[in-house]
Design a protein around this motif. Structure first.
Motif, PDB file in Angstrom:
ATOM      1  N   ARG A 184      -0.658   3.930   2.596  1.00 53.98           N
ATOM      2  CA  ARG A 184      -1.960   3.849   3.522  1.00 53.98           C
ATOM      3  C   ARG A 184      -1.632   2.890   4.574  1.00 53.98           C
ATOM      4  N   ALA A 185      -3.074   2.666   5.389  1.00 50.44           N
ATOM      5  CA  ALA A 185      -2.882   1.920   6.502  1.00 50.44           C
ATOM      6  C   ALA A 185      -3.428   0.452   6.049  1.00 50.44           C
ATOM      7  N   THR A 186      -3.237  -0.522   6.864  1.00 51.22           N
ATOM      8  CA  THR A 186      -3.732  -1.763   6.698  1.00 51.22           C
ATOM      9  C   THR A 186      -5.275  -2.248   6.562  1.00 51.22           C
ATOM     10  N   THR A 187      -5.814  -1.168   7.527  1.00 50.67           N
ATOM     11  CA  THR A 187      -7.353  -1.371   7.676  1.00 50.67           C
ATOM     12  C   THR A 187      -7.998  -0.352   7.124  1.00 50.67           C
ATOM     13  N   GLY A 207       0.682  -1.110  -0.040  1.00 50.87           N
ATOM     14  CA  GLY A 207       0.077   0.184  -0.089  1.00 50.87           C
ATOM     15  C   GLY A 207       0.914   1.205  -0.066  1.00 50.87           C
ATOM     16  N   PHE A 208       1.878   1.517  -0.741  1.00 44.61           N
ATOM     17  CA  PHE A 208       2.424   2.728  -0.797  1.00 44.61           C
ATOM     18  C   PHE A 208       3.138   2.865  -2.126  1.00 44.61           C
ATOM     19  N   GLU A 209       3.443   4.078  -2.405  1.00 44.02           N
ATOM     20  CA  GLU A 209       4.053   4.642  -3.873  1.00 44.02           C
ATOM     21  C   GLU A 209       5.311   5.413  -3.524  1.00 44.02           C
ATOM     22  N   GLY A 210       6.498   5.327  -4.303  1.00 42.77           N
ATOM     23  CA  GLY A 210       7.486   6.240  -3.940  1.00 42.77           C
ATOM     24  C   GLY A 210       8.643   5.516  -3.014  1.00 42.77           C
ATOM     25  N   LEU A 211       9.780   6.285  -2.667  1.00 40.70           N
ATOM     26  CA  LEU A 211      10.563   5.720  -1.530  1.00 40.70           C
ATOM     27  C   LEU A 211      10.033   6.468  -0.305  1.00 40.70           C
ATOM     28  N   LEU A 212      10.112   5.577   0.769  1.00 45.09           N
ATOM     29  CA  LEU A 212       9.660   5.741   2.055  1.00 45.09           C
ATOM     30  C   LEU A 212      10.410   5.115   3.011  1.00 45.09           C
ATOM     31  N   LEU A 213      10.815   5.632   4.010  1.00 45.15           N
ATOM     32  CA  LEU A 213      11.187   5.038   5.265  1.00 45.15           C
ATOM     33  C   LEU A 213      10.183   4.621   6.439  1.00 45.15           C
ATOM     34  N   VAL A 214      10.219   3.665   6.864  1.00 47.87           N
ATOM     35  CA  VAL A 214       9.073   3.403   7.981  1.00 47.87           C
ATOM     36  C   VAL A 214       9.850   2.568   9.248  1.00 47.87           C
ATOM     37  N   ALA A 256      -4.523   7.574   4.916  1.00 48.18           N
ATOM     38  CA  ALA A 256      -3.520   7.341   4.058  1.00 48.18           C
ATOM     39  C   ALA A 256      -3.018   8.986   4.217  1.00 48.18           C
ATOM     40  N   ILE A 257      -1.781   8.834   3.773  1.00 48.21           N
ATOM     41  CA  ILE A 257      -0.823   9.954   3.547  1.00 48.21           C
ATOM     42  C   ILE A 257       0.135  10.214   2.633  1.00 48.21           C
TER      43      ILE A 257
END
Length: 1308
Positions: free
Chosen positions: A126-129, A102-109, A237-238
């Protein structure tokens, strides 16, 4: 220990041994009746009532566990009904960010999957729920205030690097950076957010609305009528841009701002909550109820002074409670909701933290009755909760929330065992503790209550429209004075409140720097030192890793609190050992820089790389400091480090154990985020480009390469630092030049060294950045003043204009009210007098450290460059950043400090021990800035004479093979105010324009130094070799600079004449203007030399005088001819008035040339005038017309040609009477008359020369020299100039051994 779970798989400490009947006599457990009453009082049922005596069973420690099980199971049936509440939600019960798809682009989690940092243009996740029915809420903790869009989206929304949440049909977002809402289109909505705010996102799927709250304040409904129905479910989502960071709370922790009727996406652990609250009630009962054994009854106790006092009955009772309580205290939600709330309630009664020993007792109990892994997890979660609470609390007028959380932090850290655990494992795990030392600045002053605190605003009106300080300040009116005083009183009120918070922050650091708590291992200070060094390493050795960098605004606050704590301990040690140095005289001894005891990572040293210094200075180290370098180490450092680095990176990754997440957002993520390509642990690195996940590529992985060799810092003990029994610890290898007086505890020296490094890393840059608010206030104040003037001038009939002006006036006033309150906050937290004294103390520490280092000769090269940088930057900060609020002149010992810094700059700008070009340039720029201001120039004049002469000698070194522009500028500044027409601050033609920054060194009023000029004159006159080499290099550079300038203006003119529209490159214009400025400043240095030591050119007994004079005349004629020719290139380009070429004008260059000519032809003795005239007229380029041009005498032919056209004004020195005195103009007239006469006579006596007799090199002078041994010929000027650089003949390349005068034979 195999798990961090609820703890069921662990054998619990067994405290029930003493329940056997025969033991009761021995251990002092009370009789069974009293025990029964006590246990019934402690363990009440859920409704708080005691059961009737008939139903009360007799309680002993043997059946207590069974009774507790029954009590805790009571009423838990109703909790099962909670499953129905979750209807309307799909997805896992534990809600996290979807890091799989559920993501797009480069992200650090973060490793808890709740914190995220943008690592690309506009990444989305986005979230899982998701939810499709009911009312739901989640919270986002804003860690950085940049560009983000937060809200809800459906599964169908497809995002990319340009479009995120809110940019597609079924996604809705709020953006507090731009203060807008987004759903394909965008409109204004809400308020601006700041780092430290909490955004609540609400969705009502029954009504079809979406709303947002900021710090609990509703922003109103953002969207209504959202799409609902079959297949429509919304995910949190963010989308966020590069480096922005947030942390989500879907319900894994208590919501900070719950909204009635809305459920968090993740259910709270209801059953555990009920249990935890019951157990907490039992714990409170134990604290409240005491047993009076002698009377045989139960008594109420004062809870604040409760102590365990070794009562077995109470201890066993507590053991039973903790048997159930311990596993619950490992859960984040319960720690925050139950434990933290309880501990805060203990402190709510006010008073000093010391007056609440109950918290210490409770921590003792936890360490006694809980398994070690449980205490660790509980303390970690407690501190993380405190940290989040402190960081994300809104600013209220009395800062009550911040004070509340800091007091609890202090209470927890006062417990020695807890402090050491937290310090070793949590506090400095990537700058967590630094958050506690930051006081955030409110962006929205209304909510922070600054309006109540500072009801009256005020701002200075001391600026004119040009941005200059208005010298004719009108007496402030009585109303203004009242406003100013009311504003200052408000600022004082604010200061007192902030000082309370700062005092608490310093208390935390005093606890961390405690070196007396040696119970159970190393003292806190030594754990802190090793962690602090690691923290500095992550910030200094950062190779592109943004996530571990401490934000500069945190660093500023940390620096000031650390200075306060350090000076407290330093002066405390001085009180105990009077022979040591006081903190006022603190410095870092030079042996720290070369004995290898303190790690400086890969920071640059003054003498270059450490490996190079160890090789080249190993003999000096052995002789002076008795430090021997291991040959094996030398061999290792000369090898290529790459392989070793890669090995170290993998071993570091293996040894790094995974630790729980830090859901505080980006600035606080952990460093090992790419330690595993399989995203299995630590921080996950997410990328939609599949290839980027396959292998940890070097550009991204480079940040792992913090060399393992440098991490030996982790293993250092107290003895390694402080030393003992003949071991000097950090001070190993004291050089003979160092005094024997002990300074202070070695550990404090290392803290001091770290503070100086912190200032260099980011504090200075942040101090400069925050001055912007003060600049904004000045700009708005000028705009408001301008608007008010326009209102007073506006004619009454133009009501429309009048209304517009009144609107503008209102906008500017509101903005100024807001900014002046914000400025009050910044002045208190960043630019207060106390903060200024801290920076001043740091400056003095650096000066003393450099002075001590300078004494040790060649070993000075080991000093890290940042010491010199901090000395220069801290002075610059004191002068430029603090000055509007506090004056530097009021600081104690200011004059002496200024002089000592001047001595350092004067000595080291040309120090051969310093090799780094950047630091040498910085030293030169600092010295150049120093001589521009009268106050600091006088400080340079006060340094010892020997050092002044040495400085001037270094400034007069030849201009080849070194950056000469800065040193030339320094000489020009020493002359400015003495030269011909050289008393201006800004050029005459630029007076009407506004300067970019009136405080620039180049825009300061002239303040020449006659003392340093005298030194220069003495050096040039006495040193026969220095003068010719210096002047030749100046003439060479002038030739180059002016030729480059002419070449460039030719190109600019050609570009301007083309018919098609074209643009001249702004860089080219800048270079062109720079070449012009260099030419003018080189001419001024020549004028200075001619004035101070004319004999260099006119005393022909000196070997190179005649040649220098010829070269000078040649260049002056060249400049005059180029600039003064009618309708020439120079004229045309000046008249274009191109942006970037503002400084190019006739006045500066012609006045400089005139100054030299007047000095040679008027202000010297008869013989000098004769020689100078002869050389000038003998130069083939000489044209009398050029000299006439200076006084506005144009050529007759030119006048005739231009007469019919527009009346063109000719340049004339007579028009600049404000800049050129009458006396100077008289001298120019005299010079023109003299040259007119002489040129007529020369023309009459000169015989025509045949071409054969002319010099074959220049074709300007007759042949006058013959070379040995090859007998080729030229004029003397050509051969003398040639021989300065080359000994080969022009023609045959034979080496010339001598030059004789050539006299043409009469017969020919």
């Amino acid at each position: 220990m195999t798990s961090k779970g609820a703890g069921t798989s662990f054998s619990r400490k067994n405290y029930r041994l003493s329940t056997e009947p025969e033991k009761s006599k021995v251990t002092g457990i009370v009789n069974s009746r009293l025990l029964n009453d006590y246990l019934h009082c402690v363990f009440t049922s859920a409704d708080g009532n005691q059961p009737a005596a008939a139903y009360r069973k007799h309680l002993t420690f043997q059946n207590l566990q069974e009774h507790l099980d029954w009590l805790l199971a009571e009423k838990s049936g109703s909790e099962d009904s909670r499953d129905q509440v979750a209807e309307g939600r799909l997805g896992p019960s534990t809600v996290v960010l979807d890091h799989t798809s559920g993501f797009e682009g480069l992200l650090l989690v973060d490793d808890d999957l709740l914190g995220v940092i943008g690592h690309s243009n506009f990444g989305s996740i986005r979230a899982t729920t998701c939810v499709y029915k009911g009312k739901w809420i989640y919270e986002v903790l804003i860690s950085s205030q940049g560009l983000m869009q937060i809200g809800w989206c459906t599964l169908n929304c497809k995002f990319n690097q340009e479009e995120g949440v809110g940019d597609t049909p079924d996604s809705y977002a709020y953006d507090g950076n731009r203060v807008r809402k987004w759903n394909v289109t965008t409109t204004n909505y809400g308020k601006s957010w700041a780092a430290g705010d909490i955004v609540s996102c609400l969705i009502d799927l029954d009504e079809g609305t979406i709303a947002f709250c900021l710090n609990g304040m509703s922003l109103g409904t953002a969207f209504d009528n959202i799409t609902r129905g079959a297949g429509m479910a919304y995910f949190p989502a963010i989308s966020l841009s590069f480096k922005e960071s947030v942390a989500f709370n879907f319900g894994s922790r208590p919501l900070r701002y719950p909204v009635e009727g809305y459920c968090p996406l993740q259910d709270p652990p209801a059953a555990d909550l009920v249990k935890a609250h019951k157990l907490l009630g039992y714990l409170k009962n134990v604290i409240h109820i005491g047993i009076d054994v002698t009377e045989g009854k139960l008594v109420e106790k004062d809870t604040s002074m409760w102590q365990l006092q070794g009562e077995p009955t109470v201890l066993i009772t507590l053991a039973h409670i903790f048997n159930y309580f311990s596993p619950l205290l490992c859960k984040v939600y319960l720690v925050e909701d139950v434990l933290m709330t309880f501990l805060l309630s203990i402190l709510e009664r006010g008073g000093a933290v010391e007056s609440h020993p109950l918290i210490q007792q409770l921590l003792d109990l936890m360490w006694l009755l809980m398994e070690e892994y449980e205490v660790h997890e509980c303390l970690k979660q407690l501190l993380m909760s405190l940290l989040r609470a402190y960081r994300f609390s809104p600013i209220i007028p009395d800062l009550g929330l911040q004070i509340h959380y800091l007091r609890l932090t202090i209470a927890v850290l006062k417990h020695e065992k807890s402090r050491k655990y937290l310090l070793s494992n949590v506090l400095f795990d990537v700058l967590r503790s630094v958050v506690f030392f930051y006081i955030k600045s409110p962006l929205r002053v209304e909510e922070a209550g600054l309006q109540e605190l500072i009801p009256t605003t005020w701002w200075p009106n001391r600026f004119t429209k040009e941005g200059k300080e208005n010298k004719e300040v009108k007496e402030e009116s009585a109303e203004e004075r009242l406003r100013r005083r009311a504003y200052e009183r408000g600022c004082q009120r604010l200061k007192k409140r902030i000082e309370v918070v700062e005092g608490l922050q310093v208390q935390i650091l005093k606890l961390l720097l405690n070196n007396k708590d040696r119970g159970g291992g190393e003292a806190s200070r030594y754990i802190f030192l090793n962690k602090f060094r690691k923290f500095l390493q992550e910030n200094a050795s950062n190779r592109g890793n943004l996530t571990v960098l401490c934000p500069p605004e945190y660093m500023v606050c940390f620096l000031h609190r650390l200075i306060a704590a350090l000076r407290f301990f330093w002066d405390g040690h001085k009180a105990k050992s009077p022979a040591t140095v006081s903190s006022e005289e603190a410095y870092v001894p030079p042996q720290l820089f070369y004995n290898g005891k303190v790690d400086y990572f890969d920071l640059q040293r003054l003498g270059g790389l450490l490996s190079h210094l160890k090789k080249t200075l190993k003999d000096d180290l052995a002789a002076k400091a008795n430090v021997l370098i291991d040959p094996a180490e030398l061999q290792a450092v000369t090898m290529d480090d790459l392989d070793e680095d890669e090995e170290s990176a993998t071993s570091a990754a293996q040894s790094q154990r995974p630790s729980a997440a830090l859901a505080i957002g980006g600035a606080l993520a952990r460093p090992g985020w790419l330690s595993s390509p399989t995203l299995g642990r630590a921080n996950r690195f997410l990328s939609t480009a599949a290839v980027s996940l396959m292998n940890p590529r070097r550009p991204l992985g480079a940040l792992e390469k913090i060399k393992v060799r440098t991490l030996s810092v982790e293993q250092r003990t107290e003895e390694d630092i402080e030393g003992s029994h003949g071991n000097e610890g950090l001070l190993l290898g004291k050089p003979p030049e160092e005094p024997d007086q002990p300074i202070t505890e070695n550990s404090l020296l290392e803290v001091l060294d770290g503070i100086i490094m912190m200032y260099n890393l980011s504090v200075h840059q942040q101090l400069g950045k925050m001055v912007g608010v003060s600049d904004d206030v000045n700009e708005y104040a000028m705009a408001l003043k301008d608007t008010e003037e326009k209102i007073s001038r506006c004619p009454k009939r133009r009501r429309d204009i009048h209304e517009e002006l009144l609107k503008s006036q209102k906008v500017f006033s509101e903005k100024l009210n807001h900014l002046s309150r914000r400025l009050a906050w910044i002045n208190v937290t960043i630019y207060s007098k106390e903060k200024m004294q801290d920076i001043y103390w740091l400056l003095r520490v650096c000066i003393r450290t450099i002075e001590h280092g300078d004494r040790i000769g060649s070993l000075f090269a080991f000093m890290p460059e940042f010491y010199l940088s901090v000395a220069m930057n801290s002075y610059s900060a004191l002068k430029n950043y603090f000055s509007p609020v506090n004056s530097m002149e009021e600081l104690p010992g200011y004059e002496e400090t200024l002089m000592r810094l001047a001595a350092i700059l004067a000595k080291h700008f040309a120090d051969s021990r310093i090799v780094g070009t950047d630091i040498r340039d910085s030293l030169m720029q600092a010295l150049a800035s120093y001589v521009c201001y009268p106050h600091s120039l006088r400080a340079v004049e006060r340094i010892p004479e020997e050092q002044r002469i040495s400085m001037m000698k270094n400034l007069l070194a030849p201009y080849e093979q070194r950056p000469w522009a800065q040193t030339n500028w320094i000489l020009v500044r020493l002359w400015r105010g003495c030269g011909f027409g050289y008393r201006y601050t800004r050029l005459p033609h630029l007076l009407k324009t506004k300067p970019e920054d009136a405080s620039l060194p180049s825009l300061q009023k002239p303040c020449p130094s006659t003392l340093l000029q005298r030194h220069m004159a003495d050096l040039l006159s006495s040193d026969r070799d220095l003068a010719p080499s210096f002047l030749n290099s100046v003439l060479n550079q002038l030739n180059w600079a002016f030729s480059e300038f002419i070449g460039m203006i030719q190109e600019i003119q050609q570009a301007a004449e083309r018919l098609e529209r074209n643009f001249v490159d702004s860089r080219q214009l800048k270079v062109c203007a720079t070449c012009f400025d260099l030419s003018v400043s080189l001419l001024r240095v020549l004028e200075m030399t001619v004035t101070l030591a004319p004999e260099i050119f006119l005393d022909w007994n000196r070997p190179s005088s005649e040649l220098l004079l010829r070269r000078l005349a040649q260049l002056l004629n060249q400049v005059l001819n180029r600039v003064t020719a009618e309708r020439n290139l120079f004229d045309r380009v000046v008249n274009l008035r191109l942006p970037g070429l503002e400084s190019v004008d006739h006045y500066p260059i012609l006045v400089a040339v005139t100054g030299i000519l007047v000095r040679l032809l008027v202000d010297t003795d008869a013989q000098g005038v004769e020689r100078a005239t002869a050389v000038l007229l003998a130069d083939p380029c000489f044209q009398l017309r050029s000299i006439q041009y200076l006084l506005g005498h144009a050529e007759p032919s030119a006048l005739a040609a231009t007469a019919p056209a527009t009346e063109k004004r000719h340049f004339s020195l007579h028009t600049y009477t404000d800049y050129i005195s009458t006396e100077e103009l008289v001298k120019v007239d005299k010079m023109l008359n003299h040259l007119s006469e002489e040129s007529k006579q020369a023309a009459a006596t000169t015989l025509p020369t045949s071409e054969e007799d002319l010099c074959p090199i220049c074709y300007a002078h007759p042949i006058s020299a013959i070379f040995r041994p090859c007998s080729h010929k030229s004029c003397k000027a050509c051969i003398n100039q040639h021989l300065m650089n080359n000994k080969d003949c022009f023609f045959c390349k034979a080496t010339i051994t001598g030059v004789d005068d050539f006299i043409k034979p009469a017969s020919s």
